[in-house]
Design an enzyme around this catalytic site. Structure first.
Site, PDB file in Angstrom:
ATOM      1  N   GLY A   1       0.849  -1.194   0.000  1.00 39.20           N
ATOM      2  CA  GLY A   1       0.000   0.000   0.000  1.00 39.20           C
ATOM      3  C   GLY A   1       0.882   1.240   0.000  1.00 39.20           C
ATOM      4  O   GLY A   1       0.494   2.301   0.496  1.00 39.20           O
TER       5      GLY A   1
ATOM      6  N   GLY B   1      -0.280   4.737  -0.928  1.00 37.17           N
ATOM      7  CA  GLY B   1      -1.412   5.302  -0.184  1.00 37.17           C
ATOM      8  C   GLY B   1      -0.946   6.345   0.819  1.00 37.17           C
ATOM      9  O   GLY B   1       0.255   6.570   0.991  1.00 37.17           O
TER      10      GLY B   1
ATOM     11  N   MET C   1      -1.108   6.422   4.190  1.00 31.68           N
ATOM     12  CA  MET C   1      -0.304   5.855   5.288  1.00 31.68           C
ATOM     13  C   MET C   1       0.966   5.202   4.743  1.00 31.68           C
ATOM     14  O   MET C   1       2.039   5.323   5.321  1.00 31.68           O
ATOM     15  CB  MET C   1      -1.130   4.823   6.068  1.00 31.68           C
ATOM     16  CG  MET C   1      -2.169   5.415   6.987  1.00 31.68           C
ATOM     17  SD  MET C   1      -1.468   6.422   8.300  1.00 31.68           S
ATOM     18  CE  MET C   1      -0.760   5.186   9.361  1.00 31.68           C
TER      19      MET C   1
ATOM     20  N   LYS D   1      -0.574   0.515  -8.025  1.00 28.39           N
ATOM     21  CA  LYS D   1       0.071   1.334  -9.064  1.00 28.39           C
ATOM     22  C   LYS D   1       1.584   1.143  -8.937  1.00 28.39           C
ATOM     23  O   LYS D   1       2.153   1.553  -7.941  1.00 28.39           O
ATOM     24  CB  LYS D   1      -0.231   2.820  -8.853  1.00 28.39           C
ATOM     25  CG  LYS D   1      -1.675   3.115  -8.524  1.00 28.39           C
ATOM     26  CD  LYS D   1      -1.868   4.521  -8.021  1.00 28.39           C
ATOM     27  CE  LYS D   1      -2.006   4.618  -6.504  1.00 28.39           C
ATOM     28  NZ  LYS D   1      -3.006   3.797  -5.858  1.00 28.39           N
TER      29      LYS D   1
ATOM     30  N   THR E   1      -3.992  -1.859   8.507  1.00 27.44           N
ATOM     31  CA  THR E   1      -5.269  -1.827   7.795  1.00 27.44           C
ATOM     32  C   THR E   1      -6.367  -2.375   8.707  1.00 27.44           C
ATOM     33  O   THR E   1      -6.160  -3.383   9.393  1.00 27.44           O
ATOM     34  CB  THR E   1      -5.177  -2.687   6.511  1.00 27.44           C
ATOM     35  OG1 THR E   1      -4.002  -2.302   5.816  1.00 27.44           O
ATOM     36  CG2 THR E   1      -6.395  -2.494   5.631  1.00 27.44           C
TER      37      THR E   1
ATOM     38  N   ALA F   1      -2.734  -3.961  14.435  1.00 29.54           N
ATOM     39  CA  ALA F   1      -3.067  -2.874  15.361  1.00 29.54           C
ATOM     40  C   ALA F   1      -3.971  -1.852  14.673  1.00 29.54           C
ATOM     41  O   ALA F   1      -3.540  -1.198  13.720  1.00 29.54           O
ATOM     42  CB  ALA F   1      -1.791  -2.201  15.855  1.00 29.54           C
TER      43      ALA F   1
ATOM     44  N   PHE G   1      -1.899   2.851  15.833  1.00 37.00           N
ATOM     45  CA  PHE G   1      -0.509   2.849  16.295  1.00 37.00           C
ATOM     46  C   PHE G   1      -0.158   4.129  17.063  1.00 37.00           C
ATOM     47  O   PHE G   1       0.998   4.321  17.413  1.00 37.00           O
ATOM     48  CB  PHE G   1       0.444   2.721  15.100  1.00 37.00           C
ATOM     49  CG  PHE G   1       0.547   1.328  14.540  1.00 37.00           C
ATOM     50  CD1 PHE G   1       1.299   0.360  15.189  1.00 37.00           C
ATOM     51  CD2 PHE G   1      -0.093   0.978  13.368  1.00 37.00           C
ATOM     52  CE1 PHE G   1       1.413  -0.926  14.684  1.00 37.00           C
ATOM     53  CE2 PHE G   1       0.009  -0.309  12.840  1.00 37.00           C
ATOM     54  CZ  PHE G   1       0.765  -1.263  13.513  1.00 37.00           C
TER      55      PHE G   1
ATOM     56  N   HIS H   1     -14.416  10.036  11.200  1.00 38.08           N
ATOM     57  CA  HIS H   1     -13.395   9.837  10.165  1.00 38.08           C
ATOM     58  C   HIS H   1     -13.842  10.515   8.870  1.00 38.08           C
ATOM     59  O   HIS H   1     -14.999  10.936   8.755  1.00 38.08           O
ATOM     60  CB  HIS H   1     -13.157   8.336   9.914  1.00 38.08           C
ATOM     61  CG  HIS H   1     -12.290   7.684  10.945  1.00 38.08           C
ATOM     62  ND1 HIS H   1     -12.796   7.176  12.119  1.00 38.08           N
ATOM     63  CD2 HIS H   1     -10.947   7.472  10.988  1.00 38.08           C
ATOM     64  CE1 HIS H   1     -11.798   6.675  12.847  1.00 38.08           C
ATOM     65  NE2 HIS H   1     -10.671   6.839  12.188  1.00 38.08           N
TER      66      HIS H   1
ATOM     67  N   LYS I   1     -13.798   6.699   4.138  1.00 37.83           N
ATOM     68  CA  LYS I   1     -13.393   5.498   4.874  1.00 37.83           C
ATOM     69  C   LYS I   1     -14.318   4.336   4.528  1.00 37.83           C
ATOM     70  O   LYS I   1     -15.545   4.503   4.470  1.00 37.83           O
ATOM     71  CB  LYS I   1     -13.407   5.773   6.393  1.00 37.83           C
ATOM     72  CG  LYS I   1     -12.904   4.599   7.215  1.00 37.83           C
ATOM     73  CD  LYS I   1     -12.676   4.993   8.666  1.00 37.83           C
ATOM     74  CE  LYS I   1     -12.314   3.797   9.531  1.00 37.83           C
ATOM     75  NZ  LYS I   1     -11.106   3.086   9.083  1.00 37.83           N
TER      76      LYS I   1
ATOM     77  N   THR J   1     -10.423   1.210  15.487  1.00 41.42           N
ATOM     78  CA  THR J   1     -10.094   1.762  16.807  1.00 41.42           C
ATOM     79  C   THR J   1     -11.297   1.678  17.748  1.00 41.42           C
ATOM     80  O   THR J   1     -11.159   1.314  18.917  1.00 41.42           O
ATOM     81  CB  THR J   1      -9.649   3.239  16.665  1.00 41.42           C
ATOM     82  OG1 THR J   1      -8.531   3.276  15.788  1.00 41.42           O
ATOM     83  CG2 THR J   1      -9.284   3.852  18.003  1.00 41.42           C
TER      84      THR J   1
HETATM   85  P1  NAP Z   1      -5.274   4.764   1.052  1.00 44.20           P
HETATM   86  O1  NAP Z   1      -4.688   6.133   0.953  1.00 44.20           O
HETATM   87  O2  NAP Z   1      -6.505   4.450   0.261  1.00 44.20           O
HETATM   88  O3  NAP Z   1      -4.114   3.728   0.678  1.00 44.20           O
HETATM   89  C1  NAP Z   1      -4.301   2.379   0.405  1.00 44.20           C
HETATM   90  C2  NAP Z   1      -3.316   2.012  -0.705  1.00 44.20           C
HETATM   91  O4  NAP Z   1      -3.313   0.601  -0.878  1.00 44.20           O
HETATM   92  C3  NAP Z   1      -3.694   2.632  -2.063  1.00 44.20           C
HETATM   93  O5  NAP Z   1      -2.556   3.185  -2.700  1.00 44.20           O
HETATM   94  C4  NAP Z   1      -4.243   1.417  -2.811  1.00 44.20           C
HETATM   95  O6  NAP Z   1      -4.138   1.534  -4.208  1.00 44.20           O
HETATM   96  C5  NAP Z   1      -3.326   0.348  -2.286  1.00 44.20           C
HETATM   97  N1  NAP Z   1      -3.812  -1.006  -2.594  1.00 44.20           N
HETATM   98  C6  NAP Z   1      -5.057  -1.421  -2.913  1.00 44.20           C
HETATM   99  N2  NAP Z   1      -5.067  -2.749  -3.136  1.00 44.20           N
HETATM  100  C7  NAP Z   1      -3.791  -3.173  -2.985  1.00 44.20           C
HETATM  101  C8  NAP Z   1      -3.151  -4.446  -3.091  1.00 44.20           C
HETATM  102  N3  NAP Z   1      -3.853  -5.543  -3.396  1.00 44.20           N
HETATM  103  N4  NAP Z   1      -1.824  -4.511  -2.840  1.00 44.20           N
HETATM  104  C9  NAP Z   1      -1.108  -3.431  -2.521  1.00 44.20           C
HETATM  105  N5  NAP Z   1      -1.660  -2.185  -2.407  1.00 44.20           N
HETATM  106  C10 NAP Z   1      -2.979  -2.069  -2.633  1.00 44.20           C
HETATM  107  O7  NAP Z   1      -5.626   4.417   2.559  1.00 44.20           O
HETATM  108  P2  NAP Z   1      -4.926   4.972   3.908  1.00 44.20           P
HETATM  109  O8  NAP Z   1      -5.582   6.214   4.345  1.00 44.20           O
HETATM  110  O9  NAP Z   1      -3.457   4.955   3.725  1.00 44.20           O
HETATM  111  O10 NAP Z   1      -5.387   3.848   4.944  1.00 44.20           O
HETATM  112  C11 NAP Z   1      -5.057   2.483   4.753  1.00 44.20           C
HETATM  113  C12 NAP Z   1      -5.656   1.647   5.873  1.00 44.20           C
HETATM  114  O11 NAP Z   1      -4.996   1.983   7.097  1.00 44.20           O
HETATM  115  C13 NAP Z   1      -7.149   1.855   6.139  1.00 44.20           C
HETATM  116  O12 NAP Z   1      -7.750   0.616   6.461  1.00 44.20           O
HETATM  117  C14 NAP Z   1      -7.176   2.768   7.352  1.00 44.20           C
HETATM  118  O13 NAP Z   1      -8.351   2.609   8.135  1.00 44.20           O
HETATM  119  C15 NAP Z   1      -5.969   2.245   8.101  1.00 44.20           C
HETATM  120  N6  NAP Z   1      -5.341   3.160   9.081  1.00 44.20           N
HETATM  121  C16 NAP Z   1      -4.793   2.565  10.178  1.00 44.20           C
HETATM  122  C17 NAP Z   1      -4.097   3.335  11.100  1.00 44.20           C
HETATM  123  C18 NAP Z   1      -3.454   2.633  12.284  1.00 44.20           C
HETATM  124  O14 NAP Z   1      -2.845   3.304  13.141  1.00 44.20           O
HETATM  125  N7  NAP Z   1      -3.546   1.321  12.355  1.00 44.20           N
HETATM  126  C19 NAP Z   1      -3.977   4.709  10.907  1.00 44.20           C
HETATM  127  C20 NAP Z   1      -4.534   5.282   9.779  1.00 44.20           C
HETATM  128  C21 NAP Z   1      -5.204   4.484   8.853  1.00 44.20           C
HETATM  129  P3  NAP Z   1      -5.468   1.993  -5.069  1.00 44.20           P
HETATM  130  O15 NAP Z   1      -5.753   3.402  -4.623  1.00 44.20           O
HETATM  131  O16 NAP Z   1      -5.012   1.887  -6.486  1.00 44.20           O
HETATM  132  O17 NAP Z   1      -6.567   1.035  -4.705  1.00 44.20           O
END
Ligand code: NAP
Length: 267
Positions: free
Chosen positions: A12, A15, A17, A40, A101, A126, A129, A156, A160, A167
């Site tokens: 990812g 993206g 994060m 991508k 995720t 987690a 984080f 959020h 989302k 969380t």
């Molecule tokens: P995001 O900006 O949409 O990023 C996700 C990325 O993953 C995009 O670039 C997406 O590409 C890519 N992706 C999709 N399918 C994939 C695959 N099969 N293999 C590899 N990459 C792939 O999302 P984000 O805001 O970074 O958030 C990501 C996740 O983290 C969410 O579930 C969010 O709730 C979670 N999160 C967790 C925390 C924590 O502390 N644990 C904090 C913030 C967010 P495409 O756009 O081309 O689909």
């Protein structure tokens, strides 16, 4: 790079994060970026995040990346639709998952735990984080013992995918460990618009607000006779998650099976 560095793959990577994780790994002497995966592909991971080229190209074939890179840990910030499949693939290749995720069910976590143990590796899942968010969960669990009437409201951005947030589910689980289970509110309560009272979890409610411009916030509201208590956490920036992700990468090297929740590393 010294032999002591941990070889990290980021899934990812393009993206919001993922980019922050790539930046953190590239600037941490104890970590080495060996692969970056996203749907991508094509660009150098360093230039993607505004740094010098690092020689690691973004690629879209996860299995090939796992086989060729020699990664010891994979950090996953992808989407709830793909994370389970990707994490199983990483475990199959003995690459330890550190997953941010959200969207896992308890059954998913149990299955991943069994797979990790079978391969004799550790993993961390987690939903949050950020240290402040972990403290918010812990304080809420403490308060629930004395003030068991509560509701969780999480906020959020409107894009989302999962609701309620990972969380808030984790907070609800921790609260349930200290709160005697009972159903709050009027037993004759009737919703005239479906869903207006939020989701039910062990007798209390979780409400998910989704609005453009919102980043990530949560409050737990406790009600008692003649008083109320609010415990609130606000995230403003993705950088706030990175010390936790870095620590998780180091901790996962010594684990066996899945640890679910970053609170286990915040004593
Ligand atoms: P995001 O900006 O949409 O990023 C996700 C990325 O993953 C995009 O670039 C997406 O590409 C890519 N992706 C999709 N399918 C994939 C695959 N099969 N293999 C590899 N990459 C792939 O999302 P984000 O805001 O970074 O958030 C990501 C996740 O983290 C969410 O579930 C969010 O709730 C979670 N999160 C967790 C925390 C924590 O502390 N644990 C904090 C913030 C967010 P495409 O756009 O081309 O689909």
């Amino acid at each position: 790079m010294s032999d002591q560095t941990i070889k990290v793959a980021v899934s990812g990577a393009c993206g919001r994060m993922g980019k922050e994780v790539v930046k953190m790994v590239l600037s941490s002497p104890e970590l080495e970026l060996v692969a970056a995966i996203d749907s991508k592909g094509g660009e150098d991971a360093g230039t993607l995040v505004g740094l010098d080229p690092c020689g690691v190209m973004i690629q879209n074939d996860l299995e090939l990346a796992l086989i060729e890179s020699g990664a010891q840990v994979i950090v996953d910030f992808t989407t709830p639709h793909v994370v389970l499949k990707n994490t199983k693939m990483a475990i199959k290749h003995k690459v330890r998952p550190v997953v941010g995720t959200t969207g896992f069910t308890p059954q998913d976590i149990e299955e991943l735990d069994e797979l990790c143990k079978k391969e004799d590796i550790g993993g961390i899942i987690a939903p949050n984080f950020a240290i402040g968010a972990i403290l918010m969960m812990k304080f809420a669990a403490q308060a629930a013992k004395y003030m068991p009437h509560l509701e969780i409201i999480e906020y959020h951005g409107d894009q989302k995918l999962d609701a309620p947030s990972g969380t808030s589910v984790k907070t609800a689980e921790l609260i349930s460990e200290s709160r005697k289970e009972f159903r709050q509110g009027n037993p004759d309560e009737k919703e005239t618009i479906d869903g207006s009272r939020g989701g039910q979890y062990n007798g209390f409610r979780i409400h998910s607000v989704r609005l453009p411009g919102v980043f990530a916030q949560q409050e737990v509201i406790f009600g008692g006779y003649g008083q109320s208590l609010k415990i609130r956490h606000d995230s403003y920036d993705r950088e706030g998650y990175m010390p936790g992700v870095n620590l998780a990468i180091q901790k996962v090297m010594d684990l066996n099976g899945i640890v679910y929740g970053f609170e286990h590393f915040v004593e």
